[in-house]
Design a protein around this motif. Structure first.
Motif, PDB file in Angstrom:
ATOM      1  N   TRP A 176       0.832  -1.204   0.000  1.00 44.40           N
ATOM      2  CA  TRP A 176       0.000   0.000   0.000  1.00 44.40           C
ATOM      3  C   TRP A 176       0.871   1.261   0.000  1.00 44.40           C
ATOM      4  O   TRP A 176       0.504   2.288   0.578  1.00 44.40           O
ATOM      5  CB  TRP A 176      -0.969   0.003   1.190  1.00 44.40           C
ATOM      6  CG  TRP A 176      -1.873  -1.184   1.192  1.00 44.40           C
ATOM      7  CD1 TRP A 176      -1.695  -2.369   1.841  1.00 44.40           C
ATOM      8  CD2 TRP A 176      -3.103  -1.324   0.475  1.00 44.40           C
ATOM      9  NE1 TRP A 176      -2.726  -3.234   1.586  1.00 44.40           N
ATOM     10  CE2 TRP A 176      -3.614  -2.612   0.755  1.00 44.40           C
ATOM     11  CE3 TRP A 176      -3.849  -0.478  -0.362  1.00 44.40           C
ATOM     12  CZ2 TRP A 176      -4.804  -3.100   0.212  1.00 44.40           C
ATOM     13  CZ3 TRP A 176      -5.036  -0.950  -0.897  1.00 44.40           C
ATOM     14  CH2 TRP A 176      -5.500  -2.234  -0.615  1.00 44.40           C
ATOM     15  N   THR A 192       2.834   4.554  -1.619  1.00 42.15           N
ATOM     16  CA  THR A 192       2.486   5.587  -2.601  1.00 42.15           C
ATOM     17  C   THR A 192       3.715   6.308  -3.141  1.00 42.15           C
ATOM     18  O   THR A 192       3.579   7.222  -3.951  1.00 42.15           O
ATOM     19  CB  THR A 192       1.527   6.618  -1.980  1.00 42.15           C
ATOM     20  OG1 THR A 192       2.163   7.206  -0.831  1.00 42.15           O
ATOM     21  CG2 THR A 192       0.219   5.962  -1.560  1.00 42.15           C
ATOM     22  N   SER A 193       4.910   5.905  -2.703  1.00 34.80           N
ATOM     23  CA  SER A 193       6.144   6.525  -3.175  1.00 34.80           C
ATOM     24  C   SER A 193       7.254   5.484  -3.137  1.00 34.80           C
ATOM     25  O   SER A 193       7.159   4.488  -2.400  1.00 34.80           O
ATOM     26  CB  SER A 193       6.527   7.715  -2.290  1.00 34.80           C
ATOM     27  OG  SER A 193       6.948   7.263  -1.008  1.00 34.80           O
ATOM     28  N   GLU A 234       8.388   4.965   0.483  1.00 34.03           N
ATOM     29  CA  GLU A 234       7.490   4.119   1.265  1.00 34.03           C
ATOM     30  C   GLU A 234       7.631   2.657   0.881  1.00 34.03           C
ATOM     31  O   GLU A 234       7.654   1.771   1.739  1.00 34.03           O
ATOM     32  CB  GLU A 234       6.035   4.548   1.061  1.00 34.03           C
ATOM     33  CG  GLU A 234       5.590   5.726   1.878  1.00 34.03           C
ATOM     34  CD  GLU A 234       4.100   5.974   1.754  1.00 34.03           C
ATOM     35  OE1 GLU A 234       3.607   6.846   2.489  1.00 34.03           O
ATOM     36  OE2 GLU A 234       3.423   5.313   0.932  1.00 34.03           O
ATOM     37  N   GLU A 235       7.716   2.398  -0.421  1.00 32.25           N
ATOM     38  CA  GLU A 235       7.839   1.013  -0.887  1.00 32.25           C
ATOM     39  C   GLU A 235       9.102   0.375  -0.326  1.00 32.25           C
ATOM     40  O   GLU A 235       9.090  -0.767   0.141  1.00 32.25           O
ATOM     41  CB  GLU A 235       7.848   0.974  -2.421  1.00 32.25           C
ATOM     42  CG  GLU A 235       7.908  -0.408  -3.016  1.00 32.25           C
ATOM     43  CD  GLU A 235       6.592  -1.176  -2.954  1.00 32.25           C
ATOM     44  OE1 GLU A 235       6.556  -2.314  -3.473  1.00 32.25           O
ATOM     45  OE2 GLU A 235       5.604  -0.659  -2.397  1.00 32.25           O
TER      46      GLU A 235
END
Length: 438
Positions: free
Chosen positions: A180, A182-183, A186-187
């Motif tokens: 989940w 978004t960048s 974050e991933e």
């Protein structure tokens, strides 16, 4: 006469050659009679741009004269010799490879290809640590031998579960994130947290190594987000686990660097290679071994070996290929052409074609992920990929296809003009397919 040769090649192939990863009855494969650089041709002289590099291995291009001459000269001197000998050409090949490796690597174990390089890296890791488990990602391909195919994450593992001690986890893939995110940041952070939980759940004291493709190739050319590989290295160090980086496809120029991991601030414990080290002119692979692991076997027998380990024809082809790549600036060309021609060309295609959901890659290592709907990111099916492949071949380009993707992977010697020609063929082929779909 040339048409007879093409027909004869097809006839013999259908009657007598059993092909990998295929149902045999429907095969009707393209005959290839010769090649040069980025181009191959059939017996009738019909020419094709090879934007597959065959199996993403012909990095130096077809029939490089220096490599061909080195193989010929070695065959005239000593065509074969067993591995239980010292051979000058083998030693020179090891030196050339180690010259491109990080500091702290002094030995190379030669194999016959990438899969048995993975087998032996796993063997070394288990013997060095005294542990059994190997962690690898679901989106990966490591080869079609016992442990290598079970380390692989995709469907090919499932009919081949013969090796022990493997567990899998999800690596980063922002376009189809499991986390989940978004960048890219974050991933990376969430994928690392997931990996740490897998390590903890499997038990760090049972894990010999984490095995990763530096850039997963057949799984989609999934360039790691910033900090991911360095984060994996940090986790491996925290839990006293080895890190094996699989450079079989990504290594020796494919990314515009000698090794793909060179751009990620990380040094592994074992490095596997094959493919680009000599562009597949003679089958070869190997493991580049860090000094602490090599020292494990100073007074302890390493229980592994191959009849053709360090074969002199393969060694000669390595020496010639790496020398030519160095002197001719071939790795630099791959980096430049990726940044200045392939990347921008594919980005332009993505703007013009709704079938393209994402473009990703670097050097001469790129993927077009094709989708039926950009909003839902639903992958296109096999019929669309099959149709697109036919369109590309009919216009004179050999593609590399995998799942819902076209991989754009020409030899590292590709020119700007050849890239422009290929972009035109991709555009025309995508247009033809889209006209029937949308």
């Amino acid at each position: 006469m040339t048409e007879d040769l093409d027909a004869r090649a097809r006839e013999l192939d259908r009657a007598h050659v059993f092909h990998s990863w295929s149902a045999q009855a429907g095969l009707d494969l393209m005959p290839i009679a010769g090649g040069s650089g980025t181009t191959v041709w059939d017996h009738a002289g019909t020419r094709f741009l090879d934007f597959s590099s065959q199996l993403v291995n012909v990095n130096i291009g077809h029939q490089h004269p220096a490599v061909v001459a080195a193989i010929r000269d070695q065959a005239e001197t000593l065509a074969t010799i067993g591995p239980a000998t010292a051979n000058l050409t083998r030693g020179e090949a090891a030196v050339r490879i180690l010259d491109k490796a990080p500091a702290g690597f002094s030995k190379v174990f030669f194999t016959n290809g990438g899969a048995d390089a993975i087998e032996n890296a796993i063997r070394m890791a288990r013997l060095h640590t005294g542990r059994d488990t190997i962690l690898s990602t679901y989106r990966s391909y490591h080869g079609n031998t016992g442990a290598a195919i079970v380390a692989t994450g995709d469907w090919r593992r499932m009919p081949n579960q013969y090796a022990r001690g493997h567990a899998h986890f999800f690596g980063p893939y922002l376009y189809r994130t499991e986390f989940w995110a978004t960048s890219p940041e974050e991933e990376s952070a969430r994928a690392l947290q997931h990996l740490e939980r897998v390590i903890q759940s499997e038990g760090p004291s049972t894990i010999a190594a984490i095995l990763l493709e530096s850039i997963p190739g057949t799984a989609g050319i999934l360039v790691p987000p910033p900090g991911y590989l360095a984060g994996v290295r940090a986790l491996a160090d925290r839990y006293d686990i080895l890190l094996i980086l699989d450079e079989v496809m990504a290594g020796f120029g494919r990314t515009g660097r000698w090794f793909a991991f060179d751009g990620h601030g990380v040094v592994p414990d074992l490095i596997t290679f094959a493919k680009g080290v000599n562009s597949g002119y003679v089958p070869v692979g190997g493991v580049i071994i860090s000094d602490p692991i090599s020292a494990t076997f100073d007074d302890r027998v390493f229980p592994g070996g191959l009849t053709y380990s360090g074969h002199p024809l393969a060694a000669a082809s390595i020496v010639a290929a790496l020398d030519a790549m160095q002197s001719e600036g071939i790795v630099d060309n791959a980096r430049r052409v990726g940044a200045e021609a392939i990347g921008p060309g594919l980005a332009e295609l993505a703007e013009r074609h709704p079938l393209i959901g994402e473009v990703r890659g670097e050097g001469v290592f790129w993927a077009l992920e094709l989708v039926a709907d950009r909003d839902t990111r639903e992958p296109v099916g096999a019929p669309v990929i099959g149709r697109l492949k036919k369109e590309l071949v009919s216009r004179g380009l050999i593609p590399f296809t995998a799942d819902n993707r076209i991989h754009v992977v020409p030899p590292c010697v590709v020119t700007d003009d050849e890239v422009a020609q290929a972009m035109s063929i991709y555009h025309e082929s995508l247009t033809s397919v889209e006209d029937d779909l949308f």
